[in-house]
Design a protein around this motif. Structure first.
Motif, mmCIF file in Angstrom:
data_model
loop_
_atom_site.group_PDB
_atom_site.id
_atom_site.type_symbol
_atom_site.label_atom_id
_atom_site.label_comp_id
_atom_site.label_asym_id
_atom_site.label_seq_id
_atom_site.Cartn_x
_atom_site.Cartn_y
_atom_site.Cartn_z
ATOM 1 N N CYS A 105 -9.334 38.640 0.281
ATOM 2 C CA CYS A 105 -10.762 38.505 0.566
ATOM 3 C C CYS A 105 -11.433 37.864 -0.643
ATOM 4 C CB CYS A 105 -11.374 39.872 0.862
ATOM 5 S SG CYS A 105 -13.176 39.799 1.003
ATOM 6 N N CYS A 108 -14.314 40.628 -2.172
ATOM 7 C CA CYS A 108 -13.986 41.885 -2.855
ATOM 8 C C CYS A 108 -12.609 41.850 -3.520
ATOM 9 C CB CYS A 108 -14.057 43.066 -1.888
ATOM 10 S SG CYS A 108 -12.742 43.072 -0.658
ATOM 11 N N CYS A 138 -12.501 39.844 4.170
ATOM 12 C CA CYS A 138 -12.107 41.017 4.941
ATOM 13 C C CYS A 138 -13.244 41.350 5.907
ATOM 14 C CB CYS A 138 -11.779 42.198 4.018
ATOM 15 S SG CYS A 138 -13.213 42.935 3.226
ATOM 16 N N CYS A 141 -16.440 42.886 4.284
ATOM 17 C CA CYS A 141 -17.291 41.940 3.555
ATOM 18 C C CYS A 141 -17.992 40.983 4.519
ATOM 19 C CB CYS A 141 -16.472 41.161 2.528
ATOM 20 S SG CYS A 141 -16.000 42.177 1.115
#
Ligand SMILES: [Zn+2]
Length: 196
Positions: A105, A108, A138, A141
């Motif tokens: 991701c 994050c 992800c 997020c």
């Protein structure tokens, strides 16, 4: 009423007899200069070898049997002549974005199989669907960012997305977990290349 269509002998309809699983067996086809070209099935490989258009480099896939012969199914064949074709350009597709972003991701930093594509500048704000505006994110997020820019959402990209240099070998990578004999013909693969 009688069927008037010409009947082909059974042997012509189905000249080979092989294990059903063998029909799915993948055979790697190399160009005359050993560049990987494509992947074919055993029947196609047989035709190429039988007509003298290809030679067998690696064997070991079991056997294809007809009434009169046995053909050892190859794992890798090489054409005896060169095929010239234009290099395809790198298209944007999910799998390649995830590969470029190393299945991580881009907000994050979590590495996960459960990724989505995020348009950094949202599409309804004029963001393009291109390499420079699409990243792996992800679900959490992506949900958090919603229809906002990273700045509005107080989120930061780990790195700016760029267009990757096109790798002509990438389409073969997903075979290589299983196809051990192919690995020496296909550069750049690493065991986690197929992680998706
Ligand atoms: Zn995330």
């Amino acid at each position: 009423m009688q069927d008037e269509r010409p009947r082909r002998p059974i042997a012509a309809q189905n000249p080979f007899c092989y294990d059903a699983a063998m029909t799915d067996t993948a055979v790697l086809v190399l160009n005359q200069n050993y560049e990987p070209l494509n992947v074919c099935n055993p029947r196609r490989a047989f035709v190429l070898v039988d007509r003298g258009k290809a030679e067998v480099l690696e064997n070991g896939r079991g056997y294809l049997r007809s009434l009169s012969f046995v053909f050892e199914i190859p794992s890798v064949i090489r054409l005896v002549y060169i095929i010239r074709r234009p290099r395809p350009r790198g298209r944007l597709c999910r799998r390649d974005v995830f590969l470029r972003d190393r299945h991580t991701c881009q907000y994050c930093g979590r590495r996960t199989r459960d990724l989505t594509l995020d348009h950094v500048l949202p599409r309804n704000r004029g963001g393009q669907h291109d390499w420079e505006n699409v990243v792996a994110a992800c679900k959490d997020c992506n949900h958090r960012k919603a229809g906002r820019t990273p700045r509005e959402a107080h989120m930061h990209l780990i790195r700016q997305p760029v267009r990757p240099s096109f790798n002509p070998y990438r389409p073969f990578y997903h075979y290589l977990e299983e196809q051990v004999e192919w690995r020496k013909f296909i550069p750049g693969w690493q065991p986690d290349s197929g992680f998706s």
